[in-house]
Design an enzyme around this catalytic site. Structure first.
Site, PDB file in Angstrom:
ATOM      1  N   HIS A  99      24.534 -23.638  17.440  1.00  0.00           N
ATOM      2  CA  HIS A  99      24.058 -23.765  16.071  1.00  0.00           C
ATOM      3  C   HIS A  99      24.312 -22.480  15.307  1.00  0.00           C
ATOM      4  CE1 HIS A  99      20.756 -22.121  18.522  1.00  0.00           C
ATOM      5  NE2 HIS A  99      20.448 -21.406  17.448  1.00  0.00           N
TER       6      HIS A  99
ATOM      7  N   CYS B  63       9.223 -17.109  21.360  1.00  0.00           N
ATOM      8  CA  CYS B  63      10.388 -16.606  22.081  1.00  0.00           C
ATOM      9  C   CYS B  63      11.177 -15.694  21.145  1.00  0.00           C
ATOM     10  CB  CYS B  63      11.264 -17.754  22.582  1.00  0.00           C
ATOM     11  SG  CYS B  63      11.982 -18.772  21.264  1.00  0.00           S
TER      12      CYS B  63
END
Length: 701
Positions: A65, A203
């Site tokens: 992406h 994260c």
């Protein structure tokens, strides 16, 4: 995501055998629909994002992406590979591949697509249905959510919404009722309520793993009859859990690889503190650990500024992969202090440099502006700038020590850290004293937190006991035990540096140049930069300290300027995206932003980094040999008027830039000729199906 994927964007027989080929095959479908305007430019952006961090996920999933200026609207393409494609996941190749494209400015759209998809991918029925889908239209409908993979028990009334942020409204009301005055959180007459857990997931990239961990915990909670409400701290920000929900919780799970924001909200709860991947791979075990801790009455205070029993990791320790060694943690503790110190260095140093530029080098002898300030005199304004800069510089060592301690022990480390850093200044222990004070302060606080404390006293620990005891211990150690030896070492190092001349000074400049260009803004670069700024962080720095600062800044300007020159001189060796990025590198390099060369180094590290180091060493050595001096810690080409021997200084920079650019051009020219749209990998072989990793550096998702 109803308008983001259609049947035309689905390939159920993806034949690509590399991630580059897979991305190209799916991107071509986007081009055919007019959603991508420049195939090669878009693929370069995808490759640049992939170079930053692999996008493979456990379970046979790949999610390449990027954000790109070549994308007209948020788009998702899906491919299913029978042979599998390696996207860097630990468990092997991916057979389900999702290519996600968002326009350059569409941060919210990009994050929404990724977070929503990440949650769906934790549903085994969803991935199984994708693997068995018989036609493209059915697969697209499934991804859009128009054809549920399988009916599942709707537990949102108990656990909250499983969207991007936790919907805690229903739970809040129940929690408020159960935690009303006189309530124990259990129904006295009815059946016992389910065990309740609040969790935080985060994260480094803040998207895929953050939301997959949340979905995994919620699914495991439903299976075990446990209420789990998750706060996802992703790239799009976070919605705080309702305080009533936290108060009613029986336990806490912190699954994170970066610092948990507002961690003190979870004080006094049984807490499991772990990495985000643990929540994805073994959520049931984490829930079991929390229940066991609650049954034993074990309260983990690592989530707050609590006193005792701290067995978890601090925010800075959690800044990387779980299980890393003390060497990595020590580096992060030190870098925490440096990162907070650098703004003081920049502000104070530039103010002092401006004071010198306006009032001359005698301005350091001017009286206090409180006693003498004339609005119409330039010298008064110069004295004002100089004295403000001096005040800012006075914070350097205390801030360094305080935030090293913060990195080790969270907020309780700030008081002893700042006290120890101030003592280091008082006893002339300087920069070395600040490092020692920070590490000692963090260690003292961690030791205090491990002492068993009666529950009745825990409330006063963070605000009274820990600051009092830790400041007293650190003060004693700095004043009586280690302060004098460190001050002597600092004095000895200063005398040694001041004694350097001739060849020794040139070698020091070359070494600093190598360090500045090794990792382009990373830890090694910061060590060299901090060493230089520490030398000028005094009212009257030595001549050698200013030479070191000049050499460090000059070397740091070389890599981006050299990449800009190389793309200008031999543009055919770079793709269109790299040539475009080279234009920006002119400005970044001139501004002393070494990170401007990172996209080039990420795409071709074996050629770019060694070349940059050679050029940086040449510039550092020449700067020292020419005797260039610099009082400002930053500014690049814009502070040249403040530099001693400015013309020779520019010659040193130009020499390093030319050396690096020439080496890059020669090394890239030695590889096999690249034809068509093929790309050259760092190892030297051409891959006809792969774009050259892009020079553009899209923000990591």
């Amino acid at each position: 995501m109803s308008d983001m994927i259609t049947a035309d964007l689905v390939d159920l027989d993806l034949s690509a055998d590399t991630k580059e080929a897979a991305a190209r095959a799916l991107a071509e479908r986007m081009v055919a629909l007019g959603r991508v305007t420049d195939l090669e430019g878009f693929l370069a952006d995808v490759a640049a994002r992939e170079a930053q961090m692999p996008t493979g996920l456990d379970g046979g999933i790949g999610i390449p992406h990027c954000r790109s200026e070549h994308v007209t609207e948020p788009t998702l393409a899906f491919g299913r590979s029978a042979a599998g494609v390696d996207f860097g996941a630990a468990d092997g190749p991916a057979d389900l591949i999702f290519l996600i494209a968002a326009p350059a400015g569409a941060d919210d759209a990009h994050l929404t697509i990724l977070s929503s998809l990440a949650r769906q991918l934790m549903n085994a029925e969803f991935t199984a249905a994708l693997r068995s889908a018989g036609d493209a239209a059915a697969a697209a409908a499934l991804i859009r959510g128009e054809e549920p993979a399988a009916p599942t028990e709707d537990a949102t009334e108990e656990t909250g919404d499983t969207g991007d942020t936790a919907d805690t409204g229903a739970v809040s009301a129940a929690a408020s009722a159960e935690t009303a005055p006189g309530s124990t959180g259990q129904d006295s007459g009815g059946p016992a309520r389910p065990f309740r857990i609040v969790a935080v997931t985060s994260c480094p990239t803040g998207i895929a793993h953050t939301y997959m961990a949340a979905e995994s915990l919620e699914n495991a909670g439903r299976e075990e009859g446990v209420e789990v409400v998750v706060e996802t701290q992703g790239s799009a920000g976070f919605t705080r859990l309702d305080p009533a929900v936290i108060a009613a919780a029986d336990g806490v799970i912190l699954a994170h690889d970066v610092a948990v924001r507002e961690k003190d909200r979870f004080a006094g709860k049984p807490t499991v503190d772990t990495g985000v991947k643990a929540a994805i791979n073994r959520p049931g075990e984490l829930i079991g650990e929390v229940r066991d801790k609650a049954a034993r009455g074990e309260v983990t205070a690592a989530a707050a500024d609590g006193p005792a029993g701290s067995g978890g990791a601090t925010p800075v320790e959690r800044g990387g992969e779980s299980g890393e060694g003390y060497g990595a943690k020590l580096r992060k503790w030190l870098m925490s202090g440096v990162s907070y110190m650098v703004p003081f260095v920049a502000a104070g140093g530039l103010l002092i440099a401006l004071g010198f530029a306006i009032g001359g080098y005698e301005i350091n002898k001017a009286p206090s502006v409180m006693d003498h300030f004339v609005w119409t005199q330039a010298d008064s304004w110069a004295a004002l700038l100089f004295q403000i800069g001096g005040v800012a510089f006075a914070f350097l060592v205390p801030v360094l020590a305080g935030y090293i301690a913060y990195g080790m022990a969270d907020r309780p480390g700030l008081v002893p850290g700042f006290v120890g850093g101030s003592i280091a200044l008082t006893i002339n222990a300087g920069f070395l004293g600040g490092l020692a004070a920070g590490l000692i302060s963090g260690a003292v606080v961690l030791a205090i937190q491990r002492v068993p404390i009666p529950k009745a006293l825990r409330g006063i620990m963070p605000v009274v006991v820990i600051p009092l005891v830790s400041a007293a211990v650190v003060g004693f150690l700095m004043f009586v035990v280690i302060g004098k030896p460190i001050a002597s070492a600092q004095e000895g190092m200063t005398d040694w540096l001041n004694g350097l001349s001739g060849a020794n000074a040139v070698l020091l400049g070359a070494l600093l140049g190598l360090m500045m260009c090794f990792d382009l803004g990373g830890p090694v670069n910061k060590v060299a930069y901090t060493f230089a700024t520490a030398g000028i962080a005094v009212a009257s720095p030595s001549d050698l300290a200013m030479k070191i600062m000049a050499a460090v800044m000059a070397a740091g300007m070389v890599p981006p300027l050299a990449m800009a020159l190389a793309t200008t001189v031999r543009g055919r060796l770079f793709n269109a995206a790299e040539r475009e990025n080279g234009k920006a590198a002119w400005v970044l390099g001139a501004s002393f932003i070494s990170e401007g060369a990172i996209p080039f180094a990420a795409a071709d590290p074996l050629r770019v980094i060694p070349s940059s180091m050679v050029g940086g060493a040449v510039t550092g050595a020449l700067s020292m040999a020419f005797g260039a001096t610099l009082r400002a810690p930053h500014g690049g080409i814009f502070v040249v008027p403040l530099i001693g021997n400015p013309l020779l200084y520019l010659v040193a920079i130009a020499a390093g830039v030319c050396v690096t650019a020439a080496l890059v051009i020669v090394l890239k020219g030695l590889r096999k000729p690249v034809t068509g749209t093929s790309a050259q990998g760092p190892g030297g072989g051409a891959d006809p199906s792969a774009p050259t990793p892009g020079a553009k550096q899209p923000v990591a998702a």
